[in-house]
Enzyme design. Structure first.
Site, mmCIF file in Angstrom:
data_model
loop_
_atom_site.group_PDB
_atom_site.id
_atom_site.type_symbol
_atom_site.label_atom_id
_atom_site.label_comp_id
_atom_site.label_asym_id
_atom_site.label_seq_id
_atom_site.Cartn_x
_atom_site.Cartn_y
_atom_site.Cartn_z
ATOM 1 N NE ARG A 1 -3.914 0.591 1.889
ATOM 2 C CZ ARG A 1 -5.130 0.626 2.439
ATOM 3 N NH1 ARG A 1 -5.340 1.324 3.535
ATOM 4 N NH2 ARG A 1 -6.131 -0.039 1.886
ATOM 5 C CG HIS B 1 -8.443 0.078 -2.900
ATOM 6 N ND1 HIS B 1 -7.688 -1.032 -2.558
ATOM 7 C CD2 HIS B 1 -9.102 0.445 -1.759
ATOM 8 C CE1 HIS B 1 -7.879 -1.309 -1.283
ATOM 9 N NE2 HIS B 1 -8.737 -0.434 -0.770
ATOM 10 C CD GLN C 1 -13.112 -1.724 -1.070
ATOM 11 O OE1 GLN C 1 -12.314 -1.651 -0.153
ATOM 12 N NE2 GLN C 1 -14.332 -2.199 -0.911
ATOM 13 C CG ASP D 1 -13.579 6.356 -1.047
ATOM 14 O OD1 ASP D 1 -13.622 6.268 0.200
ATOM 15 O OD2 ASP D 1 -12.518 6.222 -1.698
ATOM 16 C CB CYS E 1 -14.060 1.307 -0.090
ATOM 17 S SG CYS E 1 -13.568 3.032 0.119
ATOM 18 N NE ARG F 1 -10.407 -5.317 0.317
ATOM 19 C CZ ARG F 1 -9.652 -4.322 0.778
ATOM 20 N NH1 ARG F 1 -10.212 -3.263 1.301
ATOM 21 N NH2 ARG F 1 -8.326 -4.345 0.662
HETATM 22 N N1 NVA Z 1 -9.971 6.659 -1.357
HETATM 23 C C1 NVA Z 1 -9.586 6.232 -0.028
HETATM 24 C C2 NVA Z 1 -9.838 4.774 0.131
HETATM 25 C C3 NVA Z 1 -9.519 4.200 1.479
HETATM 26 C C4 NVA Z 1 -9.716 2.726 1.548
HETATM 27 C C5 NVA Z 1 -8.147 6.587 0.210
HETATM 28 O O1 NVA Z 1 -7.334 6.442 -0.714
HETATM 29 O O2 NVA Z 1 -7.817 7.027 1.302
HETATM 30 N N1 CP Z 2 -11.325 -0.263 2.299
HETATM 31 C C1 CP Z 2 -10.067 -0.333 2.749
HETATM 32 O O1 CP Z 2 -9.109 -0.535 2.000
HETATM 33 O O2 CP Z 2 -9.950 -0.172 4.100
HETATM 34 P P1 CP Z 2 -8.594 0.056 4.884
HETATM 35 O O3 CP Z 2 -8.016 1.365 4.416
HETATM 36 O O4 CP Z 2 -8.973 0.084 6.338
HETATM 37 O O5 CP Z 2 -7.647 -1.062 4.571
#
Ligand code: NVA
Ligand code: CP
Length: 297
Positions: free
Chosen positions: A102, A129, A132, A220, A256, A284
């Site tokens: 990540r 993502h 997801q 989101d 998400c 997930r």
């Molecule tokens: N769009 C959000 C998703 C978190 C799972 C982010 O990138 O923070």
């Molecule tokens: N939806 C998702 O990726 O959640 P986290 O950021 O908690 O991993």
């Protein structure tokens, strides 16, 4: 040396692969015992530049349930902070069977994948993502009463990583996507081009237009991880993009998570009977177990 199979975005799998992965995810969910030894003795390294609840825990629990093991690596506690991504990745690949990463920048994920000699999974970056989306498609398949090609998802809000992957994944399966975002906050060009090429994507400005005929409404956060310094201007830009009970109507609600109740969605919607957010979160686990078993088979 043969290049490993990576999963950096949905573009790394064919339409057939995606359908197979989702069928496998449904099987993993229904008969988890069948997969209890699928990854005996295998190790997954999970490298995080950003925080996480779902991604971290579902991957780690998933590896345990498949007979394998996962190692959590907080980027800041590793020597990725000192060495190059290339050197550190080559070393990491010599210890483990797969890596989940990540990152803030997609370019870091691509650089990591180039160096890794084991499959690398994108656990979220600024553009994508994909894990997801696997869970989202599994959830949509479970909930829709129509064939996928007649199912419509409306995405309201920021054309971000979650939106981009959703567009590509849905378009691969023929699910229609209608996106409403403010000017300047639209989805990534490559996702839009693909969605349009597949005749599966329509873009709107107003949320009320995008949700017309939709079976699912997805939103989101307006402030993704990495966007925190633009909080005030983003709150202003998205002020008319909140998913309320009135906007949602009798459609399913998807997110998400983590949600920022009172910003992109009301608490009422999150807690409503139409909300399928916890099913998405649970999926997930099942979808990623299928992905891991598939990548490492
Ligand atoms: N769009 C959000 C998703 C978190 C799972 C982010 O990138 O923070
Ligand atoms: N939806 C998702 O990726 O959640 P986290 O950021 O908690 O991993």
């Amino acid at each position: 040396m043969k290049k490993p199979r990576h999963f950096l975005s949905l573009f790394d799998v064919s339409q057939k692969d995606l359908s197979e992965l989702l069928a496998m995810a449904a099987m993993v969910k229904k008969k988890p015992g069948k997969f209890a030894h699928a990854l005996d003795g295998k190790t997954l390294a999970m490298l995080f530049q950003k925080t996480s609840t779902r991604t971290r825990v579902s991957f780690e629990a998933g590896m345990t349930q498949l007979g394998g093991h996962a190692i959590f690596l907080d980027w800041r506690a590793t020597n990725f902070t000192l060495g190059s991504i290339k050197d550190e990745m080559i070393c990491l690949s010599r210890y483990v069977d797969a890596i989940m990463f990540r990152a803030y920048k997609n370019t870091d994920v691509v650089e990591a994948a180039e160096a890794s000699t084991v499959p690398l999974i994108n656990g979220l970056d600024n553009l994508w993502h994909p894990c997801q989306t696997l869970a989202d498609l599994l959830t949509i398949k479970e909930k829709t009463v129509k064939p996928l090609q007649k199912t419509t998802v409306a995405f309201v809000g920021d054309g971000n990583n979650v939106c981009n992957s959703l567009i590509v994944g849905c378009a691969m399966l023929g699910v229609k996507v209608r996106v409403a975002s403010p000017e300047g906050y639209g989805a990534y060009r490559k996702a839009v081009e693909f969605g349009e090429k597949k005749n599966c994507l329509k873009m709107f400005n107003a949320p009320s237009d995008a949700i017309e005929g939709a079976d699912f409404v997805y939103t989101d956060t307006w402030i993704s991880m990495g966007d925190e310094d633009k909080r005030m201007e983003r709150l202003h830009a998205f002020r008319d993009y909140k998913v309320t009970a009135q906007l949602l109507g009798d459609r399913f609600f998807m997110h998400c998570l983590p949600a920022h109740a009172g910003e992109e969605v009301t608490r009422e919607v999150l807690d409503s009977k139409n909300s399928i957010i916890y099913e998405q979160a649970e999926n997930r686990l099942h979808a990623q177990k299928a992905l891991l078993a598939w990548l490492l088979k």
